[in-house]
Design a protein around this motif. Structure first.
Motif, PDB file in Angstrom:
ATOM      1  N   LEU A   1       0.839  -1.192   0.000  1.00 25.91           N
ATOM      2  CA  LEU A   1       0.000   0.000   0.000  1.00 25.91           C
ATOM      3  C   LEU A   1       0.875   1.244   0.000  1.00 25.91           C
ATOM      4  CD1 LEU A   1      -2.590  -1.037   2.748  1.00 25.91           C
ATOM      5  CD2 LEU A   1      -2.897  -1.146   0.289  1.00 25.91           C
ATOM      6  N   GLN A   2       0.292   2.343  -0.444  1.00 21.83           N
ATOM      7  CA  GLN A   2       0.975   3.629  -0.405  1.00 21.83           C
ATOM      8  C   GLN A   2      -0.040   4.646   0.097  1.00 21.83           C
ATOM      9  OE1 GLN A   2       2.437   4.842  -4.212  1.00 21.83           O
ATOM     10  NE2 GLN A   2       3.664   6.494  -3.371  1.00 21.83           N
ATOM     11  N   ALA A   3       0.353   5.465   1.080  1.00 21.12           N
ATOM     12  CA  ALA A   3      -0.593   6.385   1.694  1.00 21.12           C
ATOM     13  C   ALA A   3      -0.043   7.807   1.736  1.00 21.12           C
ATOM     14  CB  ALA A   3      -0.925   5.919   3.109  1.00 21.12           C
TER      15      ALA A   3
ATOM     16  N   TYR B   1      -9.218  13.682   3.387  1.00 24.76           N
ATOM     17  CA  TYR B   1      -9.082  12.280   3.756  1.00 24.76           C
ATOM     18  C   TYR B   1      -7.642  11.822   3.561  1.00 24.76           C
ATOM     19  CZ  TYR B   1      -9.596  11.793  -1.337  1.00 24.76           C
ATOM     20  OH  TYR B   1      -9.460  11.923  -2.681  1.00 24.76           O
ATOM     21  N   VAL B   2      -7.336  10.682   4.188  1.00 24.56           N
ATOM     22  CA  VAL B   2      -6.054  10.011   3.959  1.00 24.56           C
ATOM     23  C   VAL B   2      -6.267   9.112   2.747  1.00 24.56           C
ATOM     24  CG1 VAL B   2      -4.319   8.433   4.890  1.00 24.56           C
ATOM     25  CG2 VAL B   2      -5.465  10.050   6.414  1.00 24.56           C
ATOM     26  N   HIS B   3      -5.439   9.261   1.751  1.00 26.60           N
ATOM     27  CA  HIS B   3      -5.560   8.505   0.506  1.00 26.60           C
ATOM     28  C   HIS B   3      -4.627   7.301   0.581  1.00 26.60           C
ATOM     29  CE1 HIS B   3      -4.571   7.648  -3.767  1.00 26.60           C
ATOM     30  NE2 HIS B   3      -5.880   7.833  -3.897  1.00 26.60           N
ATOM     31  N   ILE B   4      -5.185   6.094   0.408  1.00 29.22           N
ATOM     32  CA  ILE B   4      -4.401   4.853   0.444  1.00 29.22           C
ATOM     33  C   ILE B   4      -4.592   4.156  -0.898  1.00 29.22           C
ATOM     34  CG2 ILE B   4      -4.041   2.650   1.611  1.00 29.22           C
ATOM     35  CD1 ILE B   4      -5.555   3.937   4.030  1.00 29.22           C
ATOM     36  N   GLU B   5      -3.499   3.846  -1.561  1.00 31.25           N
ATOM     37  CA  GLU B   5      -3.565   3.170  -2.854  1.00 31.25           C
ATOM     38  C   GLU B   5      -3.032   1.756  -2.723  1.00 31.25           C
ATOM     39  OE1 GLU B   5      -2.180   3.871  -7.484  1.00 31.25           O
ATOM     40  OE2 GLU B   5      -1.734   5.385  -5.977  1.00 31.25           O
TER      41      GLU B   5
ATOM     42  N   ASP C   1      -7.129  -0.422  -6.641  1.00 30.33           N
ATOM     43  CA  ASP C   1      -8.194   0.352  -5.999  1.00 30.33           C
ATOM     44  C   ASP C   1      -7.592   1.298  -4.964  1.00 30.33           C
ATOM     45  OD1 ASP C   1      -9.888  -1.183  -7.506  1.00 30.33           O
ATOM     46  OD2 ASP C   1     -10.679  -2.360  -5.821  1.00 30.33           O
ATOM     47  N   GLU C   2      -8.449   2.124  -4.404  1.00 29.26           N
ATOM     48  CA  GLU C   2      -7.984   3.031  -3.358  1.00 29.26           C
ATOM     49  C   GLU C   2      -8.936   3.025  -2.175  1.00 29.26           C
ATOM     50  OE1 GLU C   2      -9.656   7.400  -4.538  1.00 29.26           O
ATOM     51  OE2 GLU C   2      -7.894   6.713  -5.645  1.00 29.26           O
ATOM     52  N   ALA C   3      -8.398   3.417  -1.040  1.00 32.01           N
ATOM     53  CA  ALA C   3      -9.193   3.548   0.179  1.00 32.01           C
ATOM     54  C   ALA C   3      -9.047   4.971   0.684  1.00 32.01           C
ATOM     55  CB  ALA C   3      -8.725   2.555   1.238  1.00 32.01           C
ATOM     56  N   ARG C   4     -10.063   5.424   1.384  1.00 32.86           N
ATOM     57  CA  ARG C   4     -10.038   6.776   1.946  1.00 32.86           C
ATOM     58  C   ARG C   4     -10.436   6.705   3.415  1.00 32.86           C
ATOM     59  NH1 ARG C   4     -13.325   9.464  -3.067  1.00 32.86           N
ATOM     60  NH2 ARG C   4     -11.607   9.321  -4.552  1.00 32.86           N
ATOM     61  N   VAL C   5      -9.638   7.361   4.245  1.00 35.05           N
ATOM     62  CA  VAL C   5      -9.954   7.476   5.669  1.00 35.05           C
ATOM     63  C   VAL C   5     -10.299   8.937   5.907  1.00 35.05           C
ATOM     64  CG1 VAL C   5      -9.142   7.167   8.023  1.00 35.05           C
ATOM     65  CG2 VAL C   5      -8.320   5.639   6.214  1.00 35.05           C
ATOM     66  N   ASN C   6     -11.583   9.204   6.142  1.00 34.80           N
ATOM     67  CA  ASN C   6     -12.056  10.586   6.284  1.00 34.80           C
ATOM     68  C   ASN C   6     -11.698  11.150   7.652  1.00 34.80           C
ATOM     69  OD1 ASN C   6     -13.310  10.585   3.706  1.00 34.80           O
ATOM     70  ND2 ASN C   6     -15.024   9.460   4.571  1.00 34.80           N
TER      71      ASN C   6
END
Length: 165
Positions: free
Chosen positions: A52-54, A62-66, A111-116
């Motif tokens: 992962l890359q954040a 948000y924190v963007h996680i790829e 895909d990506e994840a977001r931590v708001n």
């Protein structure tokens, strides 16, 4: 003439059958002990392996996680932790503050994840808040993002991220 003592002259021992039976009994007891010990050992689940890359930006919100590659993870199987401050404090973000894009249930490679997080009126602070966390992070201050596999309890990803404007 001296008479020999007959006590020491008879050289009879335990029969070979009884000796073999004693060895079998000892072997069975040892096998039972080893089997009992081996069955009591719990095997540990292995955590998914991924890259992962954040990064985090106040402007994005948000924190963007790829997800760069590796195993697919399910949203229900992970916890997102934030560690910040001095002395450091750790808390877990509520799952409703985490979103996976494009599929909200699974994070696949690419895909990506977001931590708001919430952004207060000032331009230098953000807040991670939820039922298990209430932490402020200042612009330029590094914080640690951790993704933990709920099934195995192992950390899947941990990175020190600096909050950018």
């Amino acid at each position: 003439m001296k008479k020999r003592c007959s006590f020491f002259s008879e050289k009879e021992a335990v029969s070979p059958v009884i000796g073999v039976m004693l060895m079998i009994v000892v072997t069975v007891i040892l096998a039972g002990a080893v089997s009992s010990y081996a069955n009591s050992m719990k095997t540990q689940d292995t955590a998914p392996q991924l890259i992962l890359q954040a990064k985090a930006s106040i402007q994005d919100g948000y924190v963007h996680i790829e997800h760069m590659g590796g195993d697919t993870i399910a949203k229900r199987d992970v916890q997102v932790g934030i560690e910040s401050g001095y002395p450091s404090q750790t808390g877990f973000v509520d799952n409703d503050k985490v979103s996976f894009v494009p599929n909200d249930n699974y994070l696949n490679p690419g895909d990506e994840a977001r931590v708001n997080f919430t952004h207060s009126g000032s331009d230098i602070f953000i807040t991670f808040d939820g039922s298990e966390i209430k932490q402020q992070v200042e612009l330029g201050e590094p914080f640690r993002l951790m993704i933990i596999d709920s099934n195995s309890g192992q950390t899947i990803y941990s990175a020190r991220i600096t909050l950018s404007p």
